[in-house]
Write a protein that holds these residues in place. Structure first.
Motif, mmCIF file in Angstrom:
data_model
loop_
_atom_site.group_PDB
_atom_site.id
_atom_site.type_symbol
_atom_site.label_atom_id
_atom_site.label_comp_id
_atom_site.label_asym_id
_atom_site.label_seq_id
_atom_site.Cartn_x
_atom_site.Cartn_y
_atom_site.Cartn_z
ATOM 1 N N GLY A 88 0.822 -1.208 0.000
ATOM 2 C CA GLY A 88 0.000 0.000 0.000
ATOM 3 C C GLY A 88 0.854 1.255 0.000
ATOM 4 O O GLY A 88 0.556 2.229 -0.701
ATOM 5 N N LEU A 89 1.932 1.211 0.772
ATOM 6 C CA LEU A 89 2.816 2.391 0.831
ATOM 7 C C LEU A 89 3.412 2.673 -0.535
ATOM 8 O O LEU A 89 3.422 3.813 -1.007
ATOM 9 C CB LEU A 89 3.916 2.134 1.861
ATOM 10 C CG LEU A 89 4.994 3.213 1.980
ATOM 11 C CD1 LEU A 89 4.396 4.511 2.469
ATOM 12 C CD2 LEU A 89 6.089 2.764 2.923
ATOM 13 N N TRP A 92 0.703 3.877 -2.832
ATOM 14 C CA TRP A 92 0.357 5.251 -2.489
ATOM 15 C C TRP A 92 1.392 6.218 -3.044
ATOM 16 O O TRP A 92 1.062 7.237 -3.660
ATOM 17 C CB TRP A 92 0.293 5.358 -0.973
ATOM 18 C CG TRP A 92 0.000 6.700 -0.415
ATOM 19 C CD1 TRP A 92 0.876 7.696 -0.169
ATOM 20 C CD2 TRP A 92 -1.268 7.171 0.009
ATOM 21 N NE1 TRP A 92 0.240 8.772 0.382
ATOM 22 C CE2 TRP A 92 -1.081 8.470 0.513
ATOM 23 C CE3 TRP A 92 -2.553 6.619 0.024
ATOM 24 C CZ2 TRP A 92 -2.127 9.231 1.009
ATOM 25 C CZ3 TRP A 92 -3.586 7.382 0.530
ATOM 26 C CH2 TRP A 92 -3.374 8.679 1.010
ATOM 27 N N GLY A 93 2.666 5.885 -2.826
ATOM 28 C CA GLY A 93 3.730 6.730 -3.364
ATOM 29 C C GLY A 93 3.611 6.856 -4.870
ATOM 30 O O GLY A 93 3.757 7.944 -5.436
ATOM 31 N N PHE C 316 4.797 3.022 11.538
ATOM 32 C CA PHE C 316 5.009 2.118 10.412
ATOM 33 C C PHE C 316 6.099 2.649 9.496
ATOM 34 O O PHE C 316 6.150 3.832 9.183
ATOM 35 C CB PHE C 316 3.685 2.007 9.646
ATOM 36 C CG PHE C 316 3.764 1.210 8.386
ATOM 37 C CD1 PHE C 316 3.820 1.827 7.154
ATOM 38 C CD2 PHE C 316 3.794 -0.174 8.441
ATOM 39 C CE1 PHE C 316 3.894 1.089 5.991
ATOM 40 C CE2 PHE C 316 3.877 -0.917 7.291
ATOM 41 C CZ PHE C 316 3.922 -0.283 6.058
ATOM 42 N N ILE C 362 5.501 14.692 -2.244
ATOM 43 C CA ILE C 362 5.590 13.230 -2.237
ATOM 44 C C ILE C 362 6.113 12.703 -0.898
ATOM 45 O O ILE C 362 5.457 11.848 -0.285
ATOM 46 C CB ILE C 362 6.453 12.741 -3.414
ATOM 47 C CG1 ILE C 362 5.824 13.179 -4.736
ATOM 48 C CG2 ILE C 362 6.598 11.227 -3.375
ATOM 49 C CD1 ILE C 362 6.659 12.881 -5.938
ATOM 50 N N GLY C 365 3.463 13.138 1.635
ATOM 51 C CA GLY C 365 2.377 12.176 1.436
ATOM 52 C C GLY C 365 2.743 10.799 1.969
ATOM 53 O O GLY C 365 1.906 10.096 2.547
ATOM 54 N N LEU C 366 4.006 10.423 1.794
ATOM 55 C CA LEU C 366 4.433 9.122 2.310
ATOM 56 C C LEU C 366 4.388 9.102 3.828
ATOM 57 O O LEU C 366 3.956 8.127 4.453
ATOM 58 C CB LEU C 366 5.846 8.804 1.826
ATOM 59 C CG LEU C 366 5.969 8.515 0.336
ATOM 60 C CD1 LEU C 366 7.431 8.351 -0.046
ATOM 61 C CD2 LEU C 366 5.203 7.262 -0.031
ATOM 62 N N PHE C 369 0.899 8.583 4.910
ATOM 63 C CA PHE C 369 0.513 7.180 4.802
ATOM 64 C C PHE C 369 1.041 6.399 5.997
ATOM 65 O O PHE C 369 0.320 5.571 6.585
ATOM 66 C CB PHE C 369 1.053 6.585 3.500
ATOM 67 C CG PHE C 369 0.613 5.167 3.291
ATOM 68 C CD1 PHE C 369 1.296 4.103 3.875
ATOM 69 C CD2 PHE C 369 -0.494 4.877 2.517
ATOM 70 C CE1 PHE C 369 0.879 2.798 3.692
ATOM 71 C CE2 PHE C 369 -0.916 3.572 2.319
ATOM 72 C CZ PHE C 369 -0.230 2.527 2.913
ATOM 73 N N CYS C 370 2.285 6.652 6.356
ATOM 74 C CA CYS C 370 2.870 5.883 7.465
ATOM 75 C C CYS C 370 2.099 6.109 8.762
ATOM 76 O O CYS C 370 1.845 5.176 9.525
ATOM 77 C CB CYS C 370 4.342 6.249 7.644
ATOM 78 S SG CYS C 370 5.346 5.722 6.255
#
Lengths: 338, 184, 660
Positions: A88-89, A92-93, C316, C362, C365-366, C369-370
């Motif tokens: 997913g990471l 997503w990236g 994460f 970017i 954004g990562l 997500f983490c």
């Protein structure tokens, strides 16, 4: 004391309903049209991204957790995250990168298209910013066809117009949101902006770079006319000022010529030739005064000349101690400068 | 805790340093300009035969002499009204130099204002009625700065133009030399 | 290890052993024989802060300095907020005459300058200065006297600006003071100089604090805390501090050039003498863009800390977060021209900056997500700090997306210098920095004060500020699109701007009340809150291994770290090292990457010289507003103070290698 005279046409600004004459939704020029299209694309993509983030957040908070997923604090054992999370990471990236690349490329193409529509201007105007008013010269190879005005422009619909931007003092910014984006006026440099109007109408623009005390009151009006109307206006503006018709107007002209007014203002075709302040030759044909601060009307003109500092504190136009009769005469004369 | 004590010490120190700044920075709303013009017949005398003394300084002077916004406006007017045409940027030409200590008609601010308003023989135009009193006083204040007379923290060093004089913040002070001035 | 420490291979082992044996008889160290309450009493005596007013001025205890930074920054937050309320009062109605143009121009200048220079960066530094040594398992920062100096410079800079404002000689040139408006011709008097010199104060302060933090993070970590095991907040502060060191000189340079133009008539920004008005913009924004990441990255550290604790699992993809922090820090230096899209520079160049500005989204954004993955995978508890993290995600991402919009040149040409941009940066600054800050202050309040903040008041405050913020700033997107430029003291009726402005003004008061509630909660809890145990949140990092509040010496024994979440992995049996002196102040230095024990370094004693040097430097800076000679004459007391500060003491002991 107010003059009870024929009311001059109130500026559109006084009207109650707003009609996007100073907003990006005006869609009255090709650049603004392209802006709206690009903005819609960005809004769509960004909304999708945002919804994805919020969905991930909400599901992550609300999901039911199985007993086997006991956490570190309670057990002291670190467990591995869900195997799909790593995928997913990366996914997503990839999505973010591809999305941003797409947006950047779209933006680049829009930018190029705007530059292309600016490639062949047919009308050239030089706008010079001052604290806190706009000077405008319609350029022409023939000096006798060069039009000098201030604070209000007329441009023909459908004709690409190039506005050359200069500044006499500090950095200003020419912004006509209904038609195009903005461009700064920087002393020591020449920048330019291209406008291709699509819809006739009256639009308002404003200075968009903080330029001192009265930055908020440095506005301008642009009338987009169809071509015959524009030519009529232009020919009218090239005429020198009409001679005063009534004794009162004559008295007003005499006052202007013999007092402080003539040190700063210019009225073409008369000895009044100051170059410091806005050109007044066809002053009464404008819809606003004091660079968009007040709608043009007899009462407002009266108040403005009586005490400019109370209308626009800090403006370079001084308060001139005048007798009421002189003031009325001056206003009467200026009213004739259509 | 001693923090308020320490803070108030610091504030007092800083305040004394800057309290003299209030007059310098005051922006006058020019809705209340100088009351009336100086009546036409009245002049500031500049010659005091028999040991007379000059009249006291006009109280309007304090509003302009060391007021930074007034000096800045005077600088703008000096360029816009083409004082440069005769006086250059203080060096003179057709008109006398303004950056030295010789003042034919007085170097006090009210005397300079009178000179500007009335005009003088041999070419100085009379600006009364062409500029407001407020503008004339601002010009007079700026003219003084060409000879370094106002307080240095009120003048601006240079205008955004081609360099033409020593920066006004570094111009040495040359008070008016003539005996018939107040010697300020 | 001994060879490495001494280096030249001529090490005389016997002489050293003899010296050590002698020392063992005379010097006290902690160890198996000296532990528990006796150890704590000895350490308390050794590390006690000097008493009295002079002792208070002279302290170099990082916790005291950190508290001062935080309190001072919150005072400036309140002052800047009051200015915002005044602005919103004026803008609530069209063509309002409540506040004059001149006064309003001062208000937005002071608001921006206070928030950016006197609140946002210092509060991040203050929190870092307080918590980093505790989080890294050490007793002091590196360069503690420099730390003290940096606080005093910050305080004096803030006082300079605000005393000037109170005396009605405050600046009115906008927080970024574009020339030629801020130049000698168009800004008469000393208002602009006061602004520029405030910059000098705060930049010197920030640089000093950054040096302290880099040194502390790289050299004083607990043994075993390799860079790969370092908490994410420490990584964020490392990257931020390096950014400060690289970015701050740019604005110090351009503001000094401005002072020089104004004071002695140099021509840096005079286009008629081959200077350039755009030079200011380039230099300012080369600092200004990294500045906002300097404010944002510590906040991402806060979010990582809170998310880990309240989701009860480590964040994460730790390596991804670290790389995201580093790449954000690097990319941030390549974006500045996006503030200048309307200045007429070549369009092709602009495209590069559009691409760069979008690419910085970017790594961010990562990171998001983490954090979301951590929430997904963990068991989140929604106490007040975690609420602020959720508020951060909801709000900051909107700001980031409007940032992507204004990164595109065609969009920016309409949106630049309008209220749309005002909305954007408040979303990223308040959503992205202030919400995490309020969360982290709630989180570390027990550690700092020894009491818990009220959970109920905290939740009410969160919802008030979250909803009030949306009410204030969301309508600004709309007013920007409807044609309202920035920095206007009023707007005409009839453009449709009345409703968005009125909503913003109402929202501003809600936000103000929420901030007031937060402060009242803090004050009440300080005196009446429930006493806090060492680790009330069940967190994993080392600062929670100390009592609340920590004693002056932080840790009785320096801990040893074997994982990223030491307190979770060792329960009550945290391994420690022994052997540090208890009769003198000593710091254990470890190697940069692997954090192997390296040296025992004496810690500087409390000293008044940083305060005196700050006063001397302050006088130099303030006087140089008025005269260039101040630089010459003011340099003398500054040099004397610095010389006294740096004078080598009669060192009775040297840094010693760690043996065994």
């Amino acid at each position: 004391m107010k003059l009870a005279t024929l009311a001059f046409l109130p500026a559109l600004l006084g009207a109650c309903s707003y009609q996007h004459y100073q907003s990006v939704f005006g869609n009255a020029g090709t650049d603004d049209h392209q802006f709206l299209t690009l903005f819609a694309i960005f809004m769509a993509v960004c909304t999708v991204m945002y919804v994805a983030v919020i969905a991930f957040l909400i599901v992550g908070i609300l999901r039911r957790r199985r007993a086997g997923e006991a956490n570190v604090v309670e057990t002291g054992r670190h467990h591995r995250a869900h195997p799909l999370m790593r995928a997913g990471l990366i996914g997503w990236g990839a999505v973010v990168s591809i999305g941003l690349m797409a947006l950047a490329i779209t933006s680049f193409f829009t930018d190029r298209s705007m530059a292309q529509s600016a490639a062949h201007p047919r009308l050239s105007i030089t706008v010079t910013g001052n604290q806190w008013w706009w000077d405008a010269v319609y350029n022409s190879a023939d000096a006798s066809q060069t039009l000098h005005t201030a604070n209000e422009l007329h441009i023909p619909v459908g004709v690409p117009t190039r506005i050359i931007l200069r500044s006499n003092d500090v950095i200003h910014s020419f912004w006509l949101p209904s038609l195009a984006g903005k461009q700064d006026l920087i002393p020591g440099r020449e920048t330019d902006i291209s406008i291709v109007p699509k819809k006739t109408g009256i639009y308002r623009g404003q200075c968009a770079e903080y330029c001192g005390a009265q930055h908020a009151n440095m506005a301008f009006v642009v009338n987009v006319d169809n071509y015959p109307d524009f030519i009529n206006w232009w020919r009218q503006q090239l005429q020198p000022a009409p001679a005063p018709a009534t004794p009162l107007a004559q008295a007003g002209f005499d006052y202007i010529a013999q007092h402080q007014c003539s040190m700063c203002h210019n009225i073409a075709g008369t000895p009044v030739g100051g170059q410091v302040g806005p050109d007044l030759t066809h002053f009464a044909s404008r819809r606003t005064l004091a660079a968009g601060t007040l709608p043009m009307s007899v009462g407002n003109l009266h108040d403005w000349i009586a005490d400019p500092q109370s209308v626009k504190p800090g403006t370079k136009m001084p308060k001139i101690p005048m007798e009421e009769t002189d003031l009325r005469a001056v206003v009467a004369y200026l009213e004739t400068l259509k | 805790m001693s923090s308020p004590f320490r803070a108030s010490l610091i504030i007092a120190g800083a305040a004394t340093l800057m309290v003299c700044g209030c007059k310098r920075e005051e922006r006058h709303s020019d809705s209340n300009p100088l009351a009336g013009s100086v009546p036409a017949g009245e002049r500031q005398p500049t010659i005091y035969p028999g040991g007379g003394t000059p009249p006291p300084l006009d109280p309007r002077a304090a509003r302009y002499e060391n007021n930074a916004p007034a000096l800045a406006e005077g600088q703008w007017l000096y360029a816009q009204m083409n004082c440069v045409g005769c006086h250059a940027h203080g060096g003179g030409g057709m008109g006398p130099a303004l950056m030295d200590d010789k003042w034919r008609y007085g170097g006090r601010i009210d005397q300079i204002a009178m000179t500007i308003a009335e005009g003088r023989p041999n070419g100085m135009p009379a600006w009364r009625g062409r500029l407001t009193d407020d503008q004339i006083w601002k010009l007079a204040a700026y003219v003084r700065s060409l000879s370094g007379q106002p307080s240095k923290d009120a003048v601006s060093s240079r205008a955004d133009e081609m360099s033409n004089t020593t920066p006004l913040t570094l111009t040495p002070r040359q008070g008016p030399r003539n005996a018939d001035t107040a010697g300020r | 290890m001994i060879e490495r420490a001494w280096g030249d291979g001529n090490y005389d082992r016997e002489a050293d052993e003899e010296r050590l044996a002698k020392e063992r008889r005379t010097i006290s160290r902690d160890g198996p024989k000296l532990t528990g309450a006796k150890l704590e009493a000895r350490l308390a005596r050794t590390w006690a802060r000097p008493p009295g007013f002079l002792g208070w001025l002279a302290t170099v205890d990082h916790k005291e300095i950190g508290r001062r930074y935080i309190v001072t920054a919150l005072v400036f937050l309140a002052l800047g907020g009051v200015l915002a309320l005044l602005m919103r009062l004026q803008l609530a109605l069209p063509e309002s005459g409540l506040i004059s143009a001149a006064r309003f121009n001062e208000l937005f200048t002071m608001h921006g300058s206070t928030m950016m220079f006197l609140f946002a960066v210092p509060v991040m530094e203050g929190v870092a200065v307080y918590i980093i040594p505790l989080m890294l398992g050490t007793r002091a920062t590196g360069f503690p006297r420099l730390n003290s100096f940096s606080y005093y410079m910050y305080l004096f800079g803030g006082l300079l600006l605000w005393v000037a404002f109170a005396l009605n000689i405050g600046p009115d040139i906008g927080w970024f003071a574009y020339v030629p408006l801020s130049g000698p011709e168009f800004s008469p008097g000393k208002r602009a100089d006061i602004w520029a010199q405030m910059i000098t104060f705060t930049e010197v302060s920030a640089l000093a604090a950054a040096v302290v933090l880099v040194c502390t993070i790289l050299k004083t970590r607990a043994p075993g805390m390799t860079l790969a095991r370092m908490p994410l907040f420490a990584w964020a502060m490392l990257v931020t501090s390096v950014m400060i060191i690289l970015a701050m000189p740019s604005i110090a340079l351009c503001s000094s050039m401005l002072i020089s133009d104004r004071l002695v008539g140099t021509q840096f920004y005079n286009s008629f003498e081959h200077g350039d008005a755009l030079l200011w913009q380039h230099l300012f924004w080369f600092f200004g863009h990294p500045e906002v990441y300097i404010i944002f990255l510590p906040a991402t550290g806060f979010v990582s800390v809170i998310t880990e604790t309240f989701c009860r699992r480590p964040v994460f993809a730790y390596p991804v977060v670290v790389l995201a922090l580093i790449s954000t820090g690097i990319l941030a230096f390549g974006l500045w021209v996006h503030h200048m899209f309307a200045t007429g520079l070549p369009r092709v160049g602009y495209s590069f900056y559009t691409a760069a500005s979008m690419s910085v989204a970017i790594p961010t954004g990562l990171q998001i997500f983490c954090w979301l993955a951590t929430m997904w995978d963990g068991r989140p508890r929604f106490q007040v700090p975690m609420l602020y993290v959720v508020g951060f995600i909801v709000t900051f991402v909107i700001g980031g997306l409007t940032g992507v919009m204004v990164a595109a040149v065609p969009l920016d040409l309409q949106l630049h210098d309008t209220y749309f941009v005002v909305a954007h940066f408040h979303y990223v600054l308040i959503g992205g920095a202030v919400f995490p800050l309020l969360g982290i202050l709630t989180y570390w309040f027990p550690k700092i004060t020894g009491r818990m903040m009220s959970e109920t008041l905290g939740k009410i405050g969160f919802w008030m500020i979250f909803l009030g913020f949306q009410l204030t700033f969301f309508p600004m997107h709309w007013s920007g699109l409807l044609g309202m430029p920035r920095r206007v003291y009023t707007y005409p009726a009839g453009l449709g701007l009345e409703l968005p402005n009125l909503l913003s003004s109402i929202g501003a008061f809600v936000v103000a009340m929420a901030v007031l509630l937060f402060v009242l909660n803090g004050l009440w809890s300080y005196f009446r809150g429930a006493p806090a145990p060492p680790n009330p949140w069940g967190a994993s990092t080392l600062e929670w291994a100390t009592p609340s509040p920590p004693p002056d010496y932080n840790f009785a024994h320096i801990p040893v770290v074997e994982s990223r979440t030491p307190l979770w992995d060792t329960k009550d049996k945290l391994p420690v090292v022994t052997g540090l002196r208890v009769d003198d102040k000593e710091l254990l230095l470890t190697t940069v990457v692997a954090a192997a024990p390296d040296l025992r370094e004496p810690v500087p004693e409390p000293s008044l010289w940083p305060f005196i040097a700050a006063c001397a430097t302050g006088i130099l800076f303030v006087a140089s507003i008025f005269s260039p000679w101040a630089i010459v004459f003011g340099a003398i007391p500054t040099a004397i103070a610095m010389a006294a500060w740096f004078w080598p003491s009669q060192v009775k002991r040297h840094p010693e290698p760690v043996i065994g």
